[in-house]
Write an enzyme that holds these catalytic residues in place. Sequence first.
Site, mmCIF file in Angstrom:
data_model
loop_
_atom_site.group_PDB
_atom_site.id
_atom_site.type_symbol
_atom_site.label_atom_id
_atom_site.label_comp_id
_atom_site.label_asym_id
_atom_site.label_seq_id
_atom_site.Cartn_x
_atom_site.Cartn_y
_atom_site.Cartn_z
ATOM 1 N N LYS A 1 0.837 -1.209 0.000
ATOM 2 C CA LYS A 1 0.000 0.000 0.000
ATOM 3 C C LYS A 1 0.870 1.256 0.000
ATOM 4 O O LYS A 1 0.674 2.156 -0.808
ATOM 5 C CB LYS A 1 -0.928 0.029 1.233
ATOM 6 C CG LYS A 1 -1.865 -1.138 1.353
ATOM 7 C CD LYS A 1 -2.758 -1.037 2.580
ATOM 8 C CE LYS A 1 -2.029 -1.023 3.896
ATOM 9 N NZ LYS A 1 -1.319 -2.273 4.241
ATOM 10 N N ARG B 1 -9.852 0.989 8.462
ATOM 11 C CA ARG B 1 -9.408 -0.357 8.802
ATOM 12 C C ARG B 1 -10.443 -1.129 9.578
ATOM 13 O O ARG B 1 -10.207 -2.279 9.941
ATOM 14 C CB ARG B 1 -8.184 -0.243 9.682
ATOM 15 C CG ARG B 1 -6.894 -0.426 8.966
ATOM 16 C CD ARG B 1 -5.848 -0.112 9.994
ATOM 17 N NE ARG B 1 -4.710 -0.932 9.865
ATOM 18 C CZ ARG B 1 -3.597 -0.505 9.259
ATOM 19 N NH1 ARG B 1 -3.548 0.665 8.710
ATOM 20 N NH2 ARG B 1 -2.569 -1.290 9.211
ATOM 21 N N ARG C 1 11.853 -5.325 5.345
ATOM 22 C CA ARG C 1 11.530 -3.918 5.058
ATOM 23 C C ARG C 1 12.395 -2.955 5.888
ATOM 24 O O ARG C 1 12.650 -3.180 7.056
ATOM 25 C CB ARG C 1 10.063 -3.650 5.364
ATOM 26 C CG ARG C 1 9.706 -2.168 5.199
ATOM 27 C CD ARG C 1 8.247 -1.953 5.165
ATOM 28 N NE ARG C 1 7.584 -2.360 6.384
ATOM 29 C CZ ARG C 1 6.274 -2.299 6.551
ATOM 30 N NH1 ARG C 1 5.503 -1.875 5.576
ATOM 31 N NH2 ARG C 1 5.735 -2.689 7.679
ATOM 32 N N ARG D 1 10.999 -1.119 11.330
ATOM 33 C CA ARG D 1 9.869 -0.787 12.183
ATOM 34 C C ARG D 1 9.764 -1.793 13.335
ATOM 35 O O ARG D 1 9.952 -2.985 13.132
ATOM 36 C CB ARG D 1 8.564 -0.788 11.368
ATOM 37 C CG ARG D 1 8.325 0.515 10.662
ATOM 38 C CD ARG D 1 7.183 0.494 9.688
ATOM 39 N NE ARG D 1 5.957 -0.170 10.127
ATOM 40 C CZ ARG D 1 4.844 -0.212 9.402
ATOM 41 N NH1 ARG D 1 4.803 0.377 8.224
ATOM 42 N NH2 ARG D 1 3.782 -0.845 9.842
ATOM 43 N N ARG E 1 -0.506 -8.775 13.497
ATOM 44 C CA ARG E 1 -1.089 -7.795 12.562
ATOM 45 C C ARG E 1 -1.901 -8.494 11.477
ATOM 46 O O ARG E 1 -2.946 -8.003 11.047
ATOM 47 C CB ARG E 1 0.021 -6.953 11.929
ATOM 48 C CG ARG E 1 0.588 -5.920 12.900
ATOM 49 C CD ARG E 1 1.929 -5.405 12.467
ATOM 50 N NE ARG E 1 1.888 -4.699 11.204
ATOM 51 C CZ ARG E 1 2.942 -4.549 10.398
ATOM 52 N NH1 ARG E 1 4.112 -5.068 10.709
ATOM 53 N NH2 ARG E 1 2.817 -3.882 9.280
HETATM 54 P P1 AP5 Z 1 4.815 -1.640 1.956
HETATM 55 O O1 AP5 Z 1 4.507 -0.815 0.781
HETATM 56 O O2 AP5 Z 1 5.566 -1.001 3.093
HETATM 57 O O3 AP5 Z 1 3.503 -2.377 2.489
HETATM 58 P P2 AP5 Z 1 2.220 -1.781 3.214
HETATM 59 O O4 AP5 Z 1 1.034 -2.409 2.573
HETATM 60 O O5 AP5 Z 1 2.276 -0.290 3.296
HETATM 61 O O6 AP5 Z 1 2.405 -2.452 4.644
HETATM 62 P P3 AP5 Z 1 2.342 -1.820 6.088
HETATM 63 O O7 AP5 Z 1 3.066 -2.809 7.008
HETATM 64 O O8 AP5 Z 1 2.819 -0.418 6.113
HETATM 65 O O9 AP5 Z 1 0.841 -1.892 6.373
HETATM 66 P P4 AP5 Z 1 0.146 -1.868 7.678
HETATM 67 O O10 AP5 Z 1 -1.211 -1.685 7.206
HETATM 68 O O11 AP5 Z 1 0.357 -3.024 8.584
HETATM 69 O O12 AP5 Z 1 0.902 -0.692 8.502
HETATM 70 P P5 AP5 Z 1 0.538 0.819 8.781
HETATM 71 O O13 AP5 Z 1 1.793 1.592 8.790
HETATM 72 O O14 AP5 Z 1 -0.574 1.256 7.904
HETATM 73 O O15 AP5 Z 1 5.658 -2.919 1.430
HETATM 74 C C1 AP5 Z 1 6.161 -3.897 2.345
HETATM 75 C C2 AP5 Z 1 7.535 -4.417 1.872
HETATM 76 O O16 AP5 Z 1 7.344 -5.152 0.655
HETATM 77 C C3 AP5 Z 1 8.555 -3.321 1.563
HETATM 78 O O17 AP5 Z 1 9.815 -3.750 1.977
HETATM 79 C C4 AP5 Z 1 8.462 -3.162 0.032
HETATM 80 O O18 AP5 Z 1 9.703 -2.724 -0.490
HETATM 81 C C5 AP5 Z 1 8.115 -4.586 -0.405
HETATM 82 N N1 AP5 Z 1 7.251 -4.626 -1.597
HETATM 83 C C6 AP5 Z 1 6.147 -3.856 -1.826
HETATM 84 N N2 AP5 Z 1 5.568 -4.189 -3.002
HETATM 85 C C7 AP5 Z 1 6.326 -5.219 -3.519
HETATM 86 C C8 AP5 Z 1 6.239 -6.002 -4.717
HETATM 87 N N3 AP5 Z 1 5.249 -5.813 -5.622
HETATM 88 N N4 AP5 Z 1 7.165 -6.962 -4.918
HETATM 89 C C9 AP5 Z 1 8.169 -7.165 -4.001
HETATM 90 N N5 AP5 Z 1 8.304 -6.457 -2.857
HETATM 91 C C10 AP5 Z 1 7.394 -5.493 -2.619
HETATM 92 O O19 AP5 Z 1 -0.028 0.722 10.256
HETATM 93 C C11 AP5 Z 1 0.823 0.415 11.346
HETATM 94 C C12 AP5 Z 1 0.024 0.364 12.628
HETATM 95 O O20 AP5 Z 1 -0.564 1.657 12.889
HETATM 96 C C13 AP5 Z 1 -1.167 -0.605 12.652
HETATM 97 O O21 AP5 Z 1 -0.770 -1.917 12.988
HETATM 98 C C14 AP5 Z 1 -2.054 0.049 13.711
HETATM 99 O O22 AP5 Z 1 -1.598 -0.238 15.007
HETATM 100 C C15 AP5 Z 1 -1.855 1.524 13.451
HETATM 101 N N6 AP5 Z 1 -2.857 2.072 12.498
HETATM 102 C C16 AP5 Z 1 -2.611 2.628 11.272
HETATM 103 N N7 AP5 Z 1 -3.753 2.994 10.668
HETATM 104 C C17 AP5 Z 1 -4.749 2.666 11.534
HETATM 105 C C18 AP5 Z 1 -6.165 2.776 11.474
HETATM 106 N N8 AP5 Z 1 -6.792 3.285 10.397
HETATM 107 N N9 AP5 Z 1 -6.886 2.318 12.525
HETATM 108 C C19 AP5 Z 1 -6.271 1.810 13.633
HETATM 109 N N10 AP5 Z 1 -4.941 1.667 13.733
HETATM 110 C C20 AP5 Z 1 -4.178 2.093 12.698
HETATM 111 MG MG MG Z 2 2.508 1.119 4.822
#
Ligand code: AP5
Ligand code: MG
Length: 209
Positions: free
Chosen positions: A13, A88, A122, A153, A164
């Site tokens: 994402k 979410r 990552r 992270r 997660r």
């Molecule tokens: P990346 O692009 O970083 O993946 P992502 O989908 O953004 O994953 P996240 O871990 O950031 O999602 P998340 O939803 O758990 O975390 P968030 O920060 O939103 O890619 C991942 C890896 O794969 C990278 O190394 C990249 O290089 C590689 N990659 C990507 N695409 C690829 C491809 N096509 N081929 C090969 N490699 C690839 O949330 C964190 C925390 O915040 C949550 O757990 C929660 O506690 C809190 N939070 C955030 N938003 C909310 C909400 N709305 N409500 C409640 N809590 C929330």
């Molecule tokens: Mg992300």
Amino acid sequence: MNIIFLGPPGAGKGTQAQKICDALNIPQISTGDILRRAIKEGTETGLRAKSYIDAGKLVPDEVIIDIVKERLAMADCANGYILDGFPRTVPQAEALDTFATIDSVIELDVADQVLVDRLSGRRVCLKCGATYHLSMLNGETKCAKCGEELIQRNDDKAETVLSRLEVYHAQTAPLTGYYEGKGLLHKIDGAQGLENTYAAIMKELGAQA
Ligand code: AP5
Ligand code: MG
């Protein structure tokens, strides 16, 4: 265009939202990035969010909804945005409907085993939000965009990743039905390479890749 990116942790994402926001010249609103910055700055929201994030749980709806509502009211969102990581939960989606009109929901679909591999390698930049994978860094430890030291992270540790994923399947996956019912959902294979996934999303959005 007001766009939501849905998908499990590690689906890409953040990676894709950043590229597409650059191409369409709209802001990327990543609730994860906003919360991590708040933790780094030691704000009240950051202090409240930290224990949830470190445990791989969602922060309470009432904390995150107000943050997004305020962010979407800013001037740079007037021509569209990508919501990365919000909503979410169904209550978050229902709240969003009261202050925003969504045009398209892109769901990135990737199998759990691939996600675990991606997240363990990552590295991220807390300053500008850029995301990398060890396999593309060739030993480099600084952000190519802003020069900041890259970090792993806290919530990318193996045990937290598993919790997660559980939280995603239990609390966030029901949103696909919510947006399918509104005719807004577009499912994309997120296990393709970065460029193919990017092209598939751009095609779905009707933009030139
Ligand atoms: P990346 O692009 O970083 O993946 P992502 O989908 O953004 O994953 P996240 O871990 O950031 O999602 P998340 O939803 O758990 O975390 P968030 O920060 O939103 O890619 C991942 C890896 O794969 C990278 O190394 C990249 O290089 C590689 N990659 C990507 N695409 C690829 C491809 N096509 N081929 C090969 N490699 C690839 O949330 C964190 C925390 O915040 C949550 O757990 C929660 O506690 C809190 N939070 C955030 N938003 C909310 C909400 N709305 N409500 C409640 N809590 C929330
Ligand atoms: Mg992300």
